[in-house]
Design an enzyme around this catalytic site. Structure first.
Site, PDB file in Angstrom:
ATOM      1  N   GLU A 109      -2.566   8.930   8.375  1.00  0.00           N
ATOM      2  CA  GLU A 109      -1.114   8.682   8.439  1.00  0.00           C
ATOM      3  C   GLU A 109      -0.506   9.422   9.640  1.00  0.00           C
ATOM      4  OE1 GLU A 109       1.370   7.065   6.135  1.00  0.00           O
ATOM      5  OE2 GLU A 109      -0.416   5.905   5.686  1.00  0.00           O
ATOM      6  N   HIS A 152      -7.003   2.792   4.093  1.00  0.00           N
ATOM      7  CA  HIS A 152      -6.720   3.587   5.292  1.00  0.00           C
ATOM      8  C   HIS A 152      -7.982   3.788   6.154  1.00  0.00           C
ATOM      9  CE1 HIS A 152      -2.982   4.721   3.291  1.00  0.00           C
ATOM     10  NE2 HIS A 152      -2.601   5.360   4.386  1.00  0.00           N
ATOM     11  N   ASP A 203       0.876  -1.178   0.000  1.00  0.00           N
ATOM     12  CA  ASP A 203       0.000   0.000   0.000  1.00  0.00           C
ATOM     13  C   ASP A 203       0.912   1.226   0.000  1.00  0.00           C
ATOM     14  OD1 ASP A 203      -2.327   1.622   0.219  1.00  0.00           O
ATOM     15  OD2 ASP A 203      -2.016   1.807   2.372  1.00  0.00           O
ATOM     16  N   SER A 204       0.295   2.398  -0.063  1.00  0.00           N
ATOM     17  CA  SER A 204       1.089   3.623  -0.020  1.00  0.00           C
ATOM     18  C   SER A 204       1.628   3.900   1.385  1.00  0.00           C
ATOM     19  CB  SER A 204       0.226   4.804  -0.458  1.00  0.00           C
ATOM     20  OG  SER A 204      -0.889   4.912   0.402  1.00  0.00           O
ATOM     21  N   CYS A 242     -10.952   2.823   0.560  1.00  0.00           N
ATOM     22  CA  CYS A 242      -9.522   3.108   0.724  1.00  0.00           C
ATOM     23  C   CYS A 242      -9.121   2.310   1.952  1.00  0.00           C
ATOM     24  CB  CYS A 242      -9.298   4.598   0.951  1.00  0.00           C
ATOM     25  SG  CYS A 242      -7.609   5.013   1.434  1.00  0.00           S
ATOM     26  N   CYS A 245      -4.455  -1.622  -1.730  1.00  0.00           N
ATOM     27  CA  CYS A 245      -4.622  -0.201  -2.023  1.00  0.00           C
ATOM     28  C   CYS A 245      -5.631  -0.068  -3.151  1.00  0.00           C
ATOM     29  CB  CYS A 245      -3.272   0.377  -2.450  1.00  0.00           C
ATOM     30  SG  CYS A 245      -3.368   2.078  -3.014  1.00  0.00           S
TER      31      CYS A 245
HETATM   32  N1  DGL Z   1      -4.759   3.134   1.032  1.00  0.00           N
HETATM   33  C1  DGL Z   1      -4.827   3.499  -0.327  1.00  0.00           C
HETATM   34  C2  DGL Z   1      -6.125   3.173  -0.980  1.00  0.00           C
HETATM   35  O1  DGL Z   1      -6.712   2.169  -0.599  1.00  0.00           O
HETATM   36  C3  DGL Z   1      -4.083   4.702  -0.790  1.00  0.00           C
HETATM   37  C4  DGL Z   1      -4.364   5.995  -0.150  1.00  0.00           C
HETATM   38  C5  DGL Z   1      -3.443   7.083  -0.603  1.00  0.00           C
HETATM   39  O2  DGL Z   1      -2.233   6.885  -0.540  1.00  0.00           O
HETATM   40  O3  DGL Z   1      -3.943   8.130  -1.045  1.00  0.00           O
HETATM   41  O4  DGL Z   1      -6.572   3.835  -1.881  1.00  0.00           O
END
Ligand code: DGL
Length: 263
Positions: free
Chosen positions: A154, A190, A12-13, A188, A75
Site C-alpha cells: 500500500e 495485493h 478490496d481493502s 492475497c 480480496c
Molecule cells: N487484498 C486482500 C486479500 O486478498 C486484503 C489484504 C488486507 O487488507 O490485509 O486478502
C-alpha cells in the site's frame, strides 16, 4: 442503459483488487467497472472475521447502490470470511478469488505440494487448504501468514530495490520452499504487485496469482447468466475509496499504468 451494460462491482481493502481490475480491463474490454477500495479499514488481514464481514457487507451495499450487475470479491480475506454470508443475503452473482486460484494450483502442481502466502486471517480460516484439497485430495498444503506485505505494498514499496519487501518475501516463502513446494499461491490480491520479486527469488516455483485466476470464473459466470457486455464499446472504470485518495491515485495509477482519480 441495457442490463448487460451495467458495471461489474469489484472491491478490496485497498490497492490489491486493482490486479483484478487490470485483468478485466485487458481481457473483457467492453465491461464497465465500479471499484471500491476500503482504504479506511486496510489492512483487513489483521481484523476479526466479524469485522471483515461488516466491511464486506458495507462494500457490497455501496456497489449495489451504484447499480452493479455482479460482484467480484477481489480480496482473499473477505472471500474466506464473508462470501457465504454475502451469497445468503444478496441476490446477485458473486465471484470470489479463492476457488479459482485453488483450482489452478491443484492443476499446476506435479509433486502435490503447494504453498500459500496470505493474510493472517485468511490463513487462520483454513479456506485455501480446504479448497485446494477439494480439487486434489492428497495434496499437501503449507500456508504462511505474511502480515508485513500489505502495508508495504500500500505504501508503494513494490520495487526490487525496496529491501524491506525483499527481506519479508524471503522470510515468508523460504520455509515453504524448504518443504519442497513446486507451486505457490499468492493468496492475497495485493501480492501480484510484487510478483517480479517473488519470481526472481524463487524462479523454479510455479506462481499462482489469486486475482487473475478469478478472471475466467467471472467470465464464465457472466456468460452462463447471459450478462456479458457485448456492446462493442470500450468499458469505463470508476474508482471509489473509503479513505484517503491521494496515495491510491498515485500508487494505483502506477500499477494500472493509467491515471486514476479516487472519489
Ligand atoms: N487484498 C486482500 C486479500 O486478498 C486484503 C489484504 C488486507 O487488507 O490485509 O486478502
Amino acid at each position: 442503459m441495457s442490463f448487460n451494460d451495467k458495471p461489474i462491482g469489484i472491491f478490496d481493502s485497498g490497492l490489491g483488487g486493482l490486479t483484478v481490475v487490470k485483468a478485466v480491463l485487458e481481457n473483457m474490454p467492453y465491461e464497465n467497472i465500479i471499484y471500491l477500495g476500503d482504504s479506511l479499514n486496510v489492512p483487513y488481514g489483521d481484523k476479526t472475521s466479524g469485522q471483515i464481514t461488516e466491511f464486506a457487507f458495507n462494500n457490497t451495499k455501496f456497489l449495489l447502490s451504484k447499480g452493479v450487475k455482479a460482484i467480484a470479491i477481489a480480496c482473499n480475506t473477505a472471500d474466506a470470511t464473508s462470501k457465504r454470508e454475502i451469497l445468503q443475503c444478496f441476490d446477485i452473482p458473486v465471484i470470489g478469488v479463492i476457488s479459482p486460484a485453488s483450482e489452478k494450483a491443484a492443476r499446476l502442481t506435479r509433486n502435490k505440494r503447494v504453498g500459500v502466502i496470505a493474510t493472517a486471517t485468511a490463513v487462520k480460516s483454513g479456506a485455501y487448504e480446504r479448497t485446494i484439497k477439494s480439487y486434489l485430495a492428497d495434496c499437501e498444503v503449507f500456508s504462511a501468514p505474511a502480515p508485513a506485505l500489505v502495508p508495504l505494498i500500500e505504501a508503494g514499496k513494490t520495487h526490487k530495490s525496496d529491501t524491506q519487501t525483499v527481506e519479508a518475501l524471503k522470510l515468508y516463502i523460504t520455509p515453504l520452499a524448504e518443504k519442497g513446494i513446486d507451486t505457490l499461491v499468492l493468496g492475497c490480491t495485493h501480492y501480484p504487485l510484487v510478483y517480479d520479486i517473488v519470481k526472481e527469488l524463487f524462479p523454479d516455483i510455479n506462481i499462482v496469482c489469486s486475482g487473475t485466476s478469478s478472471l475466467s470464473a467471472l467470465y464464465d459466470r457472466l456468460k452462463s447468466e447471459n450478462m456479458l457486455n457485448n456492446s462493442g464499446k470500450k468499458g469505463e472504470a470508476r474508482f471509489f475509496v473509503t479513505g484517503e485518495t491521494s496515495y491510491f491515485e498515485k500508487n494505483g495509477g502506477l500499477f494500472l499504468g493509467t491515471s486514476i482519480e479516487g472519489k
